[in-house]
Design an enzyme around this catalytic site. Structure first.
Site, PDB file in Angstrom:
ATOM      1  N   VAL A 337       0.833  -1.206   0.000  1.00 57.04           N
ATOM      2  CA  VAL A 337       0.000   0.000   0.000  1.00 57.04           C
ATOM      3  C   VAL A 337       0.867   1.256   0.000  1.00 57.04           C
ATOM      4  O   VAL A 337       1.661   1.474   0.911  1.00 57.04           O
ATOM      5  CB  VAL A 337      -0.938   0.028   1.225  1.00 57.04           C
ATOM      6  N   SER A 338       0.717   2.076  -1.020  1.00 58.03           N
ATOM      7  CA  SER A 338       1.483   3.311  -1.135  1.00 58.03           C
ATOM      8  C   SER A 338       0.598   4.517  -0.833  1.00 58.03           C
ATOM      9  O   SER A 338      -0.549   4.572  -1.260  1.00 58.03           O
ATOM     10  CB  SER A 338       2.034   3.434  -2.559  1.00 58.03           C
ATOM     11  N   PRO A 339       1.147   5.517  -0.120  1.00 53.24           N
ATOM     12  CA  PRO A 339       0.384   6.746   0.124  1.00 53.24           C
ATOM     13  C   PRO A 339       0.476   7.692  -1.079  1.00 53.24           C
ATOM     14  O   PRO A 339      -0.112   8.765  -1.056  1.00 53.24           O
ATOM     15  CB  PRO A 339       1.101   7.349   1.329  1.00 53.24           C
TER      16      PRO A 339
END
Ligand SMILES: *[C@@H]1O[C@H](CO)[C@@H](O)[C@H](O)[C@H]1NC(C)=O
Ligand SMILES: *[C@@H]1O[C@H](CO)[C@@H](O)[C@H](O)[C@H]1NC(C)=O
Ligand SMILES: *[C@@H]1O[C@H](CO)[C@@H](O)[C@H](O)[C@H]1NC(C)=O
Length: 760
Positions: A337-339
């Site tokens: 999961v990337s911001p």
């Protein structure tokens, strides 16, 4: 007059008293302590980028703890503004707690987790592979963590009081995207069809309500990487989760009941100096000229020696008799999961990167994920932090479900290097393998491409790498086939010189507080891996009563660090996360098998085996980071003198930036723990004194440290104040605190201030 709050409090107490389910009342204690490590010269943990070393502070890092106790049973959860937990830190903290409290706090019931910020000092892990880019072990990074965690737990212990815990959940849709969707897509279609999104959007929040004081804090779990700050940033930062925590604590301290959250944009979390706004006459606004006049008469104060260091603004403002409000934003299954929610693009062409490979024209170095504030990483951090903060406030203000029932825990150590795993579909048991990292690991991710500077046969690299790089081992046939289809880059699990390169013994731990179950895992689970583990545990927890209400939360990066955990199917794709799943294709199934045992033991109040002890490698650590030799100033200048002052009589307005540079010394001489390197002070006319208004833990203040050249003994502290919209009008100055080292090793503290300037 009896206030509504009192009546509500009384009702609450009665409800708690009357509804006791026989499991005993809860006692809650919260604590928080500064763990900001060396703000100079130390490699940051996360991107493994040799060039990314600390040189200042955006905002400080903290260890936030809660203790829940119920008659004889208690548990401790510590959230670190650090990249991850470390085995050696956990071991030493438990040793300290044993000395202080006997057998009250042990490996069994203490969990220490990290938020995964990639903007904190590294060198505090014990296994070789995680300290290559930091030139080995960094004692100062390690010590500040062990001390801060201990202090934060002591505070929580001393704050233990009757309280209740509420739980609430809600979705945040715009704080994370899947950065390896091509791997996610390899999971079975019918499994993917069960979920609306390819990352988990749910935040689970606990609210702690003291019987006497009312709300005293909150902890929440939500999955998104701490990579809003980029691999070239050099200011210490808690990234989006640390920012969210800072915003929420400031929001509460501002008097949350009177605050409307609706105010849009950057405004609402910025803490106006509450005490000061009471001191300054609001009519000052009309006396612009008067302010300018005062400002023009106050020249900079030259550097002078002091014996004590500045205390932080925030602590001074805390009301002495009331426990400080503690709000923590904890990490979950953030593996993929990337911001950087705008997606990954090629920096040369601006086009999206290749979907399967995350490359641009075959090269990974040009593919970067973009955050919502792109290209401003501070903005991206603020926005992703604010999205989590806003959701947390909403959940905090709207809780109704109270946690009731047993407080229990189970903990075991498992050797993951050759664990036999019985798959649920039957057949011959499979096994895990000794740890190894695949080639895709060296390629990095879209959050930080081209990560490690080490590849097999590479004779470049830093001094530490030169020392250990020659000790690489060639994997044998058995290991190659066990790890298949991972092509092995470094066979870390089979390398033990000069000491272990990777962990093989992992701590697995499960916490229960009534309906809440927390799975403390020592790695970064991907979205689907986390879902499978939670589902498996939930099935055990509800096996006796299918309708029982159980919330299962996964706390990633806890107690030690062993990189990633993907599903078997994602592992086949061998993207970064698969290449970093250390123990082979069945790693996740091994976790599921062992956690089901823990959950079942918990349910049936049965003991579990302690398992083999992980090694304590502290005495073996090698440190090659050069210590501070000495600090100096040019002839005629003292430490703390302004090198670049504000012009006399300057005026600024809210929204402007003020920058002052001082002659300074290496921040490694004193970390200013629970103190500050920088203050913005306001002049109080009635007392003729300066009052602290903002410090280096404030979002609006940046402390930047630099040297004219690498080996120079001279250095500068540049302090940048972005004047908040809510800053009261008045006369201000900027003050720097530091500590210098003489050739003979003595450390002297100093301070100095800029000339005054008006803000109107
Ligand atoms: C501060 O102390 C150092 C070391 O004792 C000394 O060399 C220096 O002159 C002092 N500076 C001032 C401004 O007094
Ligand atoms: C990604 O790889 C898969 C499997 O090799 C292939 O079917 C698909 O077309 C590729 N997608 C893109 C966008 O290249
Ligand atoms: C508050 O909680 C209630 C009941 O759980 C729910 O119906 C409502 O939408 C929530 N409100 C907000 C603002 O979240």
């Amino acid at each position: 007059m009896v206030s509504l709050a009192c009546i509500l409090g009384l009702v609450l107490v009665l409800v708690v008293k009357c509804s006791g389910s026989g499991d005993g009342e809860l006692m809650i204690g919260l604590g928080s302590y500064d763990i900001t490590g060396p703000a100079a010269d130390v490699n940051m943990m996360g991107y493994a980028n040799m060039e990314q070393t600390t040189s200042g502070i955006h905002f400080r890092l903290r260890a936030r703890s809660f203790i829940v106790s119920q008659s004889e049973s208690r548990l401790v959860f510590v959230n670190l503004d650090a990249c991850m937990a470390s085995q050696i830190v956990t071991i030493k903290v438990i040793e300290r707690l044993k000395e202080r409290y006997g057998d009250l706090y042990t490996h069994q019931n203490v969990a220490i987790t990290g938020i995964h910020t990639h903007a904190g000092p590294g060198g505090y892990l014990q296994y070789v592979v995680y300290i290559i880019t930091s030139l080995g072990f960094v004692r100062q990074s390690f010590d500040v963590l062990v001390d801060g965690i201990e202090r934060s737990i002591i505070q929580a212990h001393q704050n233990l009081r009757p309280a209740s815990v509420f739980i609430n959940k809600g979705e945040i849709l715009d704080a994370g995207i899947n950065r390896s969707p091509s791997a996610y897509l390899n999971n079975p279609e019918e499994e993917r069809a069960k979920y609306k999104y390819d990352t988990d959007k749910e935040m689970t929040l606990l609210k702690f309500v003291d019987q006497q004081w009312g709300p005293v804090g909150s902890f929440n779990w939500f999955a998104t990487h701490g990579t809003s700050m980029s691999r070239t940033n050099s200011l210490i930062s808690g990234d989006n989760k640390g920012a969210a925590a800072r915003f929420m604590e400031d929001w509460y301290n501002k008097g949350f009941e009177s605050q409307s959250l609706i105010k849009s944009g950057a405004g609402f979390y910025k803490r106006p100096p509450r005490r000061i706004s009471n001191i300054i006459n609001p009519d000052f606004h009309q006396h612009r000229r008067e302010l300018m006049e005062i400002a023009s008469t106050i020249q900079s104060s030259p550097g002078r020696n002091i014996t004590s260091v500045a205390k932080r603004v925030r602590r001074r403002q805390a009301e002495a008799d009331r426990p400080q409000f503690v709000s923590a934003f904890c990490q979950s299954n953030c593996g993929d999961v990337s911001p950087n929610v705008l997606g990954a693009f090629c920096i040369d062409t601006g086009l999206p990167c290749d979907f399967n490979q995350s490359t641009c024209n075959g090269k990974n170095e040009l593919c970067y994920g973009q955050g919502p504030g792109y290209p401003d990483e501070f903005e991206s951090t603020r926005i992703i932090g604010e999205r989590q903060f806003k959701k947390a406030v909403e959940l905090f203000q709207n809780t109704s479900e109270q946690l009731k029932g047993k407080v229990r825990y189970r903990h075991t150590y498992i050797d993951f290097s050759r664990l036999s795993v019985q798959l649920s579909e039957g057949g011959e048991p499979v096994t895990t393998c000794p740890a190894a990292m695949g080639f895709a690991f060296a390629a990095g991710t879209t959050d930080g491409p081209g990560a490690f500077d080490f590849k097999q046969g590479d004779d470049q690299g830093n001094a530490f790498w030169k020392l250990v790089g020659g000790l690489l081992k060639k994997p044998d046939e058995e290991q190659i086939s066990c790890q298949y289809p991972k092509p092995i880059l470094i066979d870390t699990g089979e390398m033990h010189e000069p000491y272990d390169w990777a962990p093989s013994i992992l701590p697995l731990q499960i916490f229960q507080i009534g309906q809440l179950v927390v799975l403390n895992v020592p790695g970064e689970f991907t979205t689907m891996a986390g879902r499978r583990l939670r589902e498996a545990v939930k099935e055990v927890m509800t096996s006796k009563d299918r309708d029982s209400n159980v919330h299962v939360v996964l706390a990633g990066l806890t107690n030690t660090y062993s990189q990633y955990v993907t599903t078997f199917e994602e592992y086949q794709i061998q993207r970064y996360e698969g290449a970093s799943t250390l123990y082979g294709p069945h790693t996740l199934n091994a976790y599921i098998q062992e956690f089901k045992k823990l959950a079942s033991a918990l349910m049936n109040d049965e003991p579990v085996e302690a398992g083999p002890q992980p090694p304590d490698l502290l005495e073996k650590q090698i440190s090659l980071l050069t210590p501070v030799v000495m600090d100096a100033t040019p002839l005629g200048a003292s430490f703390g003198d302004c090198k670049l002052d504000v012009p006399v009589g300057s005026t600024f307005k809210q929204g402007d930036a003020v920058t002052v540079t001082f002659w300074s010394a290496c921040p490694r001489n004193d970390l200013m723990t629970e103190g500050t390197y920088a203050l913005v002070e306001i002049f109080v006319k009635s007392t003729n004194k300066w009052e602290a208004a903002y410090d280096d833990d404030d979002w609006c203040l940046k402390f930047k440290w630099s040297r004219p050249s690498k080996l120079s003994t001279r250095s500068y502290a540049t302090i940048e104040w972005q004047i908040p919209e809510e800053a009261v009008s008045g006369v201000y100055r900027i003050t720097h605190f530091g500590a210098s080292k003489s050739l003979f090793g003595s450390v002297n503290h100093f301070t100095g201030s800029s000339s005054a300037f008006a803000v109107t």
